[in-house]
Enzyme design. Structure first.
Site, PDB file in Angstrom:
ATOM      1  N   SER A  31       1.357   6.788   2.343  1.00  0.00           N
ATOM      2  CA  SER A  31       2.081   7.585   3.168  1.00  0.00           C
ATOM      3  C   SER A  31       3.479   8.130   2.384  1.00  0.00           C
ATOM      4  O   SER A  31       3.820   7.201   1.590  1.00  0.00           O
ATOM      5  CB  SER A  31       2.637   7.119   4.493  1.00  0.00           C
ATOM      6  OG  SER A  31       1.671   6.308   5.231  1.00  0.00           O
ATOM      7  N   SER A  74       5.147  -1.092   3.979  1.00  0.00           N
ATOM      8  CA  SER A  74       4.997  -2.314   4.285  1.00  0.00           C
ATOM      9  C   SER A  74       5.008  -3.196   3.283  1.00  0.00           C
ATOM     10  O   SER A  74       4.269  -3.293   2.185  1.00  0.00           O
ATOM     11  CB  SER A  74       3.808  -2.595   5.263  1.00  0.00           C
ATOM     12  OG  SER A  74       3.889  -1.953   6.453  1.00  0.00           O
ATOM     13  N   SER A  99      -3.228   6.993  13.213  1.00  0.00           N
ATOM     14  CA  SER A  99      -2.556   6.853  14.544  1.00  0.00           C
ATOM     15  C   SER A  99      -3.814   7.013  15.522  1.00  0.00           C
ATOM     16  O   SER A  99      -4.779   7.637  15.183  1.00  0.00           O
ATOM     17  CB  SER A  99      -1.625   8.051  14.697  1.00  0.00           C
ATOM     18  OG  SER A  99      -2.529   9.315  14.897  1.00  0.00           O
ATOM     19  N   ASN A 100      -3.565   6.826  16.784  1.00  0.00           N
ATOM     20  CA  ASN A 100      -4.581   6.650  17.800  1.00  0.00           C
ATOM     21  C   ASN A 100      -4.984   8.167  18.128  1.00  0.00           C
ATOM     22  O   ASN A 100      -6.191   8.440  18.087  1.00  0.00           O
ATOM     23  CB  ASN A 100      -4.008   6.027  19.005  1.00  0.00           C
ATOM     24  CG  ASN A 100      -3.948   4.524  18.816  1.00  0.00           C
ATOM     25  OD1 ASN A 100      -4.180   3.951  17.866  1.00  0.00           O
ATOM     26  ND2 ASN A 100      -3.812   3.932  20.083  1.00  0.00           N
ATOM     27  N   GLU A 101      -4.256   9.188  17.779  1.00  0.00           N
ATOM     28  CA  GLU A 101      -4.470  10.381  17.993  1.00  0.00           C
ATOM     29  C   GLU A 101      -5.569  10.725  16.939  1.00  0.00           C
ATOM     30  O   GLU A 101      -6.734  11.641  17.000  1.00  0.00           O
ATOM     31  CB  GLU A 101      -3.428  11.546  17.870  1.00  0.00           C
ATOM     32  CG  GLU A 101      -2.552  11.406  19.172  1.00  0.00           C
ATOM     33  CD  GLU A 101      -1.465  10.117  19.296  1.00  0.00           C
ATOM     34  OE1 GLU A 101      -1.404   9.623  18.124  1.00  0.00           O
ATOM     35  OE2 GLU A 101      -1.036  10.077  20.130  1.00  0.00           O
ATOM     36  N   GLN A 140       0.845  -1.174   0.015  1.00  0.00           N
ATOM     37  CA  GLN A 140       0.018   0.066   0.103  1.00  0.00           C
ATOM     38  C   GLN A 140       0.798   1.171  -0.036  1.00  0.00           C
ATOM     39  O   GLN A 140       1.527   1.570   1.241  1.00  0.00           O
ATOM     40  CB  GLN A 140      -0.912   0.079   1.371  1.00  0.00           C
ATOM     41  CG  GLN A 140      -1.842   1.362   1.317  1.00  0.00           C
ATOM     42  CD  GLN A 140      -2.454   1.363   2.711  1.00  0.00           C
ATOM     43  OE1 GLN A 140      -1.727   0.889   3.762  1.00  0.00           O
ATOM     44  NE2 GLN A 140      -3.493   1.853   2.674  1.00  0.00           N
ATOM     45  N   GLY A 141       0.836   1.972  -0.979  1.00  0.00           N
ATOM     46  CA  GLY A 141       1.513   3.364  -1.245  1.00  0.00           C
ATOM     47  C   GLY A 141       0.904   4.688  -0.909  1.00  0.00           C
ATOM     48  O   GLY A 141       0.408   5.213  -1.922  1.00  0.00           O
ATOM     49  N   GLU A 158     -12.398  -1.665   6.996  1.00  0.00           N
ATOM     50  CA  GLU A 158     -12.238  -3.060   8.069  1.00  0.00           C
ATOM     51  C   GLU A 158     -13.031  -2.907   9.262  1.00  0.00           C
ATOM     52  O   GLU A 158     -13.403  -1.921   9.996  1.00  0.00           O
ATOM     53  CB  GLU A 158     -10.795  -2.814   8.548  1.00  0.00           C
ATOM     54  CG  GLU A 158     -10.217  -4.218   8.128  1.00  0.00           C
ATOM     55  CD  GLU A 158      -8.831  -4.478   8.798  1.00  0.00           C
ATOM     56  OE1 GLU A 158      -8.532  -5.498   9.466  1.00  0.00           O
ATOM     57  OE2 GLU A 158      -7.899  -3.612   8.791  1.00  0.00           O
TER      58      GLU A 158
HETATM   59  C1  LIG Z   1       5.347  -0.120  10.896  1.00  0.00           C
HETATM   60  C2  LIG Z   1       4.609   0.810   9.964  1.00  0.00           C
HETATM   61  C3  LIG Z   1       4.056   0.296   8.767  1.00  0.00           C
HETATM   62  C4  LIG Z   1       3.524   1.149   7.991  1.00  0.00           C
HETATM   63  N1  LIG Z   1       3.152   0.612   6.746  1.00  0.00           N
HETATM   64  C5  LIG Z   1       2.524   1.661   5.928  1.00  0.00           C
HETATM   65  C6  LIG Z   1       2.014   1.124   4.618  1.00  0.00           C
HETATM   66  O1  LIG Z   1       1.974  -0.039   4.426  1.00  0.00           O
HETATM   67  N2  LIG Z   1       1.590   2.041   3.636  1.00  0.00           N
HETATM   68  C7  LIG Z   1       1.438   3.413   4.196  1.00  0.00           C
HETATM   69  O2  LIG Z   1       0.973   4.089   3.216  1.00  0.00           O
HETATM   70  N3  LIG Z   1       1.851   3.898   5.533  1.00  0.00           N
HETATM   71  C8  LIG Z   1       2.279   2.816   6.223  1.00  0.00           C
HETATM   72  N4  LIG Z   1       2.700   3.450   7.427  1.00  0.00           N
HETATM   73  C9  LIG Z   1       2.714   4.722   7.799  1.00  0.00           C
HETATM   74  C10 LIG Z   1       1.646   5.152   8.664  1.00  0.00           C
HETATM   75  O3  LIG Z   1       0.302   5.281   8.143  1.00  0.00           O
HETATM   76  C11 LIG Z   1       2.115   6.925   9.171  1.00  0.00           C
HETATM   77  O4  LIG Z   1       3.133   6.481   9.808  1.00  0.00           O
HETATM   78  C12 LIG Z   1       0.972   7.264   9.968  1.00  0.00           C
HETATM   79  O5  LIG Z   1      -0.319   7.658   9.245  1.00  0.00           O
HETATM   80  C13 LIG Z   1       1.225   8.706  10.822  1.00  0.00           C
HETATM   81  O6  LIG Z   1       1.997   9.657   9.860  1.00  0.00           O
HETATM   82  P1  LIG Z   1       3.449  10.153  10.334  1.00  0.00           P
HETATM   83  O7  LIG Z   1       4.445   8.839  10.419  1.00  0.00           O
HETATM   84  O8  LIG Z   1       3.620  10.998   9.037  1.00  0.00           O
HETATM   85  O9  LIG Z   1       3.228  10.811  11.389  1.00  0.00           O
HETATM   86  P2  LIG Z   1       2.757  12.225  11.636  1.00  0.00           P
HETATM   87  O10 LIG Z   1       1.518  12.397  10.896  1.00  0.00           O
HETATM   88  O11 LIG Z   1       3.921  13.072  11.478  1.00  0.00           O
HETATM   89  O12 LIG Z   1       2.370  12.494  13.334  1.00  0.00           O
HETATM   90  C14 LIG Z   1       3.235  12.421  14.277  1.00  0.00           C
HETATM   91  C15 LIG Z   1       2.481  12.350  15.681  1.00  0.00           C
HETATM   92  O13 LIG Z   1       1.539  13.452  15.457  1.00  0.00           O
HETATM   93  C16 LIG Z   1       0.209  13.085  15.696  1.00  0.00           C
HETATM   94  N5  LIG Z   1      -0.476  13.950  14.848  1.00  0.00           N
HETATM   95  C17 LIG Z   1      -0.524  14.087  13.577  1.00  0.00           C
HETATM   96  N6  LIG Z   1      -1.319  14.967  13.256  1.00  0.00           N
HETATM   97  C18 LIG Z   1      -2.258  15.215  14.531  1.00  0.00           C
HETATM   98  C19 LIG Z   1      -3.273  15.952  14.482  1.00  0.00           C
HETATM   99  N7  LIG Z   1      -3.752  16.601  13.629  1.00  0.00           N
HETATM  100  N8  LIG Z   1      -3.911  16.034  15.922  1.00  0.00           N
HETATM  101  C20 LIG Z   1      -3.226  15.426  16.915  1.00  0.00           C
HETATM  102  N9  LIG Z   1      -2.193  14.592  16.695  1.00  0.00           N
HETATM  103  C21 LIG Z   1      -1.722  14.526  15.282  1.00  0.00           C
HETATM  104  C22 LIG Z   1       0.231  11.629  15.360  1.00  0.00           C
HETATM  105  O14 LIG Z   1      -0.683  10.882  15.917  1.00  0.00           O
HETATM  106  C23 LIG Z   1       1.683  11.250  15.684  1.00  0.00           C
HETATM  107  O15 LIG Z   1       1.582  10.901  17.107  1.00  0.00           O
HETATM  108  C24 LIG Z   1       3.341   2.458   8.313  1.00  0.00           C
HETATM  109  C25 LIG Z   1       3.915   2.913   9.674  1.00  0.00           C
HETATM  110  C26 LIG Z   1       4.638   2.172  10.337  1.00  0.00           C
HETATM  111  C27 LIG Z   1       5.271   2.626  11.607  1.00  0.00           C
END
Ligand SMILES: Cc1cc2nc3c(=O)[nH]c(=O)nc-3n(C[C@H](O)[C@H](O)[C@H](O)COP(=O)(O)OP(=O)(O)OC[C@H]3O[C@@H](n4cnc5c(N)ncnc54)[C@H](O)[C@@H]3O)c2cc1C
Lengths: 392, 398
Positions: free
Chosen positions: A130, A162, A377-379, A127-128, A245
Site C-alpha cells: 500500500s 505492518s 477491505s470487506n467492500e 509487506q510493502g 491464504e
Molecule cells: C492495521 C493495518 C495494517 C496494514 N498493514 C499493511 C501492510 O503490512 N502492508 C500493506 O501493504 N498494507 C497494509 N495495510 C493497508 C491496507 O491494505 C489498506 O488500508 C487497504 O487495502 C485499504 O486501502 P486504503 O486504506 O487506501 O483505503 P481506500 O482504498 O481509500 O478505501 C476507503 C474506503 O472505501 C472503500 N472502497 C475503496 N474502493 C472501493 C470500491 N471500488 N468499491 C467500494 N468501496 C471501495 C474501502 O473498502 C474503504 O472502506 C494495513 C492497513 C491497516 C489498517
C-alpha cells in the site's frame, strides 16, 4: 456426509494440543489472550522457534523446503488448536506470503538465500504494497524503481506497513514503467531494511497502538538479484500471493477463544444482585454471535472439505474474510459492552472480584476495527464475490 | 470430515429434481393450486413410487431406513419448487410420531400404509393460546368407561382437510403447561361431533381449526402409552424443524439464483442492474446468507443422525446430548429463519414492481419462508431456547 474428524485426525489434534500446552511460554499466552495481534519481535521469534524445533515452523511449505507434509485436515486442526490455546498467529509476511512466491517465481539462488532464515524465524519480513494513494486500487501504485545497471533505485514511500519497525526485510511492489496499463510496469522487489536511504516513520493508531509505519525511500539501491519474477511482471506475483491464504482467513479458532472469554466475562461481571448471565437481552446477543460463528465455522469446513477439497476453493474464500472479521468485531464489541464503566480506564484498575483485564479488552475492541479494512477491505471482497462467484 | 453426498444420494436428488421440474413447473402453479387441497391427488401415488413416503422409516416397517440427510435432500428440493403437499404432515410429523411413540402393532399397521401412499395424516398439536410451547395443551382427554371424553380446540392443523387420520395431542393429566400427562389419539376426520373449519393458507396449502366438544373416542384410539407423548413430540418437532430449515434453504438458493439472472438481464439507465455496486453487494449478502444458512442445516442434520446412532447403541442417560441436539436445531431455526426472511425481502426488492407480481415466484417464496418462520417456533423463540441451554452450560462450566 460426516462432520466428525476421524480417530487419526483427533490423535493429531491431541498431539498439537499437548505440544502447545507444554511449550507456549506464559507471557506470550497472556499477551495473545488479551487479543494482542501484534507481538514484539522477541515474542514472535521465541514462539516460532519452539514450533521450528518441532518441525512445525512452516508446516504449509513443501516437505523439501522444511514443511510438515500435512493433510488439509491436519493443517486445519493445527491452526484451530494453536488459536484455541492463545498461541500467536503464524508469522504472516515471510512464512505465509513471501516464501511460497519464492518457491513459485524465485530463482534457486533466492530460495537458498532467503528460505532458511524464514524457516528458522531469524529473519522477519514486512509487506510493502500500500501507498498513501494506492490502497484498494493497489495497481495504481507510484513508488518508483528506476533501473541503473544491475540495480534499481527506489524513490517514494509505502504506508501502513505492518511490522516495518521490527522487520529485517521488505518485499514490495514498485513502479518500473508507467507507459502502459497500470497493472503492467510493476516489479516485485526485496529490500534490506538496513539499506541506506530507508526511513521508517511510525504511525499511531487511534487507540494508541504502533503497528504500522510509513516507509520512505530516498535513492535506495536494490540489486536486480532481489527481484522476484521478471521486470514489469510483479502484478502476477502479487496476485499469486494474495490468493494464497486458504486456511485461517475466517479466524474461527481465534473467535471461539474470544467468545469463550466473553462467556466467562458474562459470568463474572456483576450487575445488581446477579451477573450479566441473568441479563437475557445481553445473553441473546451472545447467543446470536455464537450461532453466527458456528455457521461460519461449518461454512469454512464445507469449503475446505467439500467435493474437490481445499484446492477447489475460489473466490468463495472472500466471504470467510468478510464474515470472519464481522464476527471478530462483534464479539469484542460485546465484551466491551459487558464491561460498562470498567471499559473507560486505559490501565487496569485493580478489581478483586474480577480477573479480567478491561483495559486490554477495550483497546483490542478499538484496534479490531482494522480487520475489515486490511487484507482487502470487506467492500473489495464483496466486489470480488460479485464478479467471480455471481458473475455480475 | 466429509461434505460429499453418496452416489445414491446424488441420484436421489437428481430424480427428485427432474420429477418436480417436469411435473410442477412454476408456470402451472396457479392451476395446480386450484385443486381443493392445493395439490392433485395423483401426486401422492407418484411420491410413493419415488420412495419419498417410506424414506425415513425403518426397514422392518417397509421403510427405506433413510437418514436426516436424506430427508433434507427432499425438503431442499421441495423448497426450490414451492411444492404444496402433505409430505411433511404425513411422513415427517405424523409418521415419525407414530414411529417414535406408537405401539409395535400400531407401527406395523400404519407405517407400511403411509409408505405405500395409502394413508395421509395430519398432526393437531397447536392451540390458540399455546404459542410455540409444545407443553401448553389445554385440550383434555378424560378417561370414561372404555374410552376418553375429548374437549378443547386445535388450530393450524396443516393438511387436516385431506387427511385420513388426524393425530391429536391432548392432556390426560397434569396442569396446562406440564410436560407430563400428554397423550396422542388417532381420530377419523369424518367422525360425528368433530367440528372442522378448513381454510387455505398463504402458501397455497390448507389447514384447519378443529373443535372437540364432549367427543367420545374409544380406548383403541390411544397411540402409544398414556401420558408420555411430550418427549416424542419434542423430538419429532425438532426433526421437522430441521426439515423446514432445509426447505427454506432450498427456497433461499432459488431466490438468490433467480435474482442473479434478473440482474444480468434487466436493464435500467442503459446497463444491467448487476452493474450497480449498491445492488452487487446486496446480492453478495444474500449469497453469503444462503451459504451460512445451509451450513447450519447440515450441522443440525448431522447432529440428528449422530444422535440416532447414539440412542440405538447407548444404554446410559442421553438427556444431556439430546439437549445439545435441540440447541443445534434452534441455532438453525433461528439463523435460517432470520436469513431466509431477509433474503426473501431482498429478492422482492431486487425485482422492483415485478417482485410484487403473482406471476413471479419471488413473492411466493417469501410467503412460504414467512410461514416456515411462524411454524414450530420463530427466530425469536429459538434464540431464546438456544440461549437458555447456552447459559446453563456457562453456569456448569468450571
Ligand atoms: C492495521 C493495518 C495494517 C496494514 N498493514 C499493511 C501492510 O503490512 N502492508 C500493506 O501493504 N498494507 C497494509 N495495510 C493497508 C491496507 O491494505 C489498506 O488500508 C487497504 O487495502 C485499504 O486501502 P486504503 O486504506 O487506501 O483505503 P481506500 O482504498 O481509500 O478505501 C476507503 C474506503 O472505501 C472503500 N472502497 C475503496 N474502493 C472501493 C470500491 N471500488 N468499491 C467500494 N468501496 C471501495 C474501502 O473498502 C474503504 O472502506 C494495513 C492497513 C491497516 C489498517
Amino acid at each position: 456426509m460426516d462432520m466428525k474428524f476421524d480417530a487419526q485426525a483427533e490423535g493429531f489434534r491431541a498431539e498439537v494440543r499437548s505440544f502447545v500446552e507444554s511449550n507456549l511460554p506464559d507471557d506470550i499466552r497472556a499477551k495473545v489472550s488479551e487479543e494482542e495481534m501484534i507481538l514484539p519481535r522477541d515474542m514472535m521469534q521465541r514462539w516460532h522457534h519452539e514450533l521450528f524445533k518441532q518441525g512445525w515452523g512452516c508446516p504449509s511449505w513443501p516437505v523439501e523446503h522444511g514443511g510438515a507434509g500435512w493433510s488439509d485436515e491436519e493443517h486445519y486442526l493445527f491452526e484451530r488448536e494453536i488459536a484455541l490455546a492463545d498461541a500467536p498467529r503464524p508469522i504472516p509476511y515471510g512464512v505465509v506470503m513471501l516464501a511460497p512466491c519464492l518457491m513459485e517465481y524465485g530463482s534457486k539462488a533466492q530460495q537458498e538465500k532467503f528460505l532458511p532464515g524464514i524457516l528458522t524465524g531469524d529473519q522477519l519480513w514486512c509487506q510493502g504494497f500500500s501507498e498513501p494513494n494506492a490502497g484498494s486500487d493497489l495497481a495504481s501504485l507510484k513508488c518508483r524503481a528506476e533501473r541503473d545497471g544491475d540495480h534499481y533505485v527506489i524513490n517514494g514511500s509505502k504506508t501502513w506497513t505492518s511490522d516495518a519497525h521490527v522487520a529485517d526485510w521488505m518485499f514490495g511492489l514498485f513502479r518500473t514503467d508507467s507507459s502502459g496499463r497500470k497493472q503492467q510496469g510493476i516489479t516485485f522487489l526485496m529490500i534490506d531494511m538496513k539499506s541506506e536511504g530507508v526511513t521508517i516513520s511510525p504511525l499511531e493508531n487511534f487507540e494508541g497502538t504502533h503497528e504500522v509505519n510509513q516507509v520512505f525511500f530516498d535513492n535506495v539501491r536494490v540489486s536486480v538479484d532481489n527481484r522476484v519474477g521478471a521486470e514489469n511482471e510483479g502484478w502476477g506475483v502479487a496476485k499469486y500471493l494474495l490468493g494464497l491464504e486458504r486456511f485461517g482467513t475466517a479466524e474461527v479458532g481465534r473467535s471461539l477463544a474470544s467468545l469463550g472469554r466473553l462467556k466467562t466475562l458474562a459470568k463474572t461481571v456483576k450487575v445488581g444482585s446477579g451477573t450479566l448471565l441473568n441479563d437475557s437481552d445481553f445473553m441473546n446477543e451472545v447467543a446470536r454471535a455464537e450461532i453466527a460463528l458456528r455457521a461460519l465455522e461449518v461454512t469454512e469446513q464445507r469449503f475446505l472439505f467439500g467435493p474437490g477439497g481445499s484446492e477447489s476453493m475460489g473466490a468463495e474464500a472472500s466471504m470467510l474474510k468478510v464474515r470472519g472479521t464481522e464476527i471478530q468485531q462483534d464479539i469484542l464489541e460485546l465484551a466491551h459492552q459487558a464491561l460498562g464503566y470498567h471499559a473507560h480506564a486505559m490501565i487496569d484498575v485493580a478489581s478483586p472480584e474480577n480477573d479480567h483485564n478491561p483495559a486490554a479488552i477495550a483497546k483490542a475492541h478499538y484496534n479490531f476495527r482494522k480487520t475489515s479494512i486490511y487484507a482487502g477491505s470487506n467492500e473489495i471482497q464483496k466486489t470480488i464475490i460479485a464478479k467471480a462467484v455471481l458473475g455480475l | 470430515m466429509n461434505f460429499t453426498f453418496s452416489e445414491e444420494q446424488n441420484l436421489f436428488r437428481d430424480s427428485i429434481r427432474r420429477y418436480l421440474e417436469e411435473t410442477y413447473p412454476f408456470e402451472n402453479r396457479a392451476k395446480t393450486l386450484e385443486h381443493p387441497n392445493g395439490y392433485p391427488e395423483e401426486l401422492w401415488q407418484s411420491l410413493a413410487e419415488l420412495g419419498w413416503l417410506a424414506l425415513p422409516f425403518a426397514e422392518e416397517y417397509d421403510g427405506l431406513g433413510g437418514s436426516a440427510v436424506d430427508s433434507m435432500i427432499v425438503m431442499e428440493e421441495i423448497g426450490r419448487v414451492l411444492l404444496v403437499s402433505p409430505f411433511l404432515s404425513t411422513v415427517l410429523l405424523s409418521g415419525q410420531l407414530i414411529a417414535a411413540a406408537g405401539s409395535e402393532s400400531q407401527k406395523r399397521d400404519l407405517i407400511p400404509q403411509i409408505g405405500a401412499g395409502q394413508l395421509k395424516l395430519a398432526l393437531a398439536f397447536a392451540e390458540a393460546n399455546s404459542g410455540y410451547d409444545l407443553a401448553h395443551v389445554s385440550t383434555s382427554a378424560v378417561k370414561e368407561g372404555n374410552g376418553y371424553r375429548l374437549n378443547g380446540a386445535k388450530c393450524a392443523v396443516f393438511n387436516a382437510q385431506s387427511a385420513d387420520i388426524i393425530i391429536v395431542v391432548a392432556r390426560t393429566s397434569g396442569a396446562v403447561d406440564d410436560q407430563e400427562g400428554l397423550s396422542l389419539f388417532r381420530l377419523d376426520p369424518t367422525m360425528d361431533g368433530l367440528e372442522i373449519k378448513n381454510y387455505r393458507t398463504h402458501d397455497g396449502g390448507t389447514a384447519s381449526d378443529i373443535v372437540f366438544e364432549d367427543l367420545f373416542i374409544p380406548d383403541k384410539a390411544l397411540l402409544g402409552d398414556v401420558g408420555t407423548a411430550y418427549p416424542h413430540l419434542q423430538k419429532v418437532i425438532d426433526q421437522a424443524s430441521v426439515a423446514l430449515c432445509a426447505e427454506a434453504s432450498g427456497a433461499m438458493w432459488a431466490i438468490s439464483e433467480q435474482s442473479g439472472v434478473y440482474f444480468k438481464t434487466r436493464e435500467q439507465f442503459g446497463q444491467n442492474l448487476g452493474s450497480f455496486q449498491a445492488l452487487q453487494h446486496r446480492l453478495v449478502e444474500v449469497y453469503m446468507k444462503c451459504q451460512l444458512s445451509q451450513s447450519l442445516v447440515y450441522d443440525a442434520v448431522c447432529a440428528l443422525d449422530d444422535f440416532d446412532v447414539l440412542e440405538q447403541s447407548a444404554d446410559g442417560d442421553t438427556t444431556n446430548i439430546a439437549q445439545k441436539v435441540s440447541q443445534k436445531v434452534s441455532a438453525a431455526k433461528y439463523q435460517v429463519g432470520l436469513d431466509a426472511r431477509s433474503v426473501g425481502q431482498e429478492g422482492i426488492q431486487f425485482h422492483g414492481g415485478m417482485g410484487m407480481m403473482t406471476e413471479l415466484p419471488i413473492g411466493h417464496y417469501y410467503k412460504r419462508i414467512t410461514m416456515i418462520n411462524a411454524t414450530f417456533g420463530d427466530p425469536r423463540y429459538h434464540l431464546k431456547r438456544y440461549r437458555d441451554t447456552m447459559c446453563q452450560s456457562i453456569i456448569s462450566a468450571t
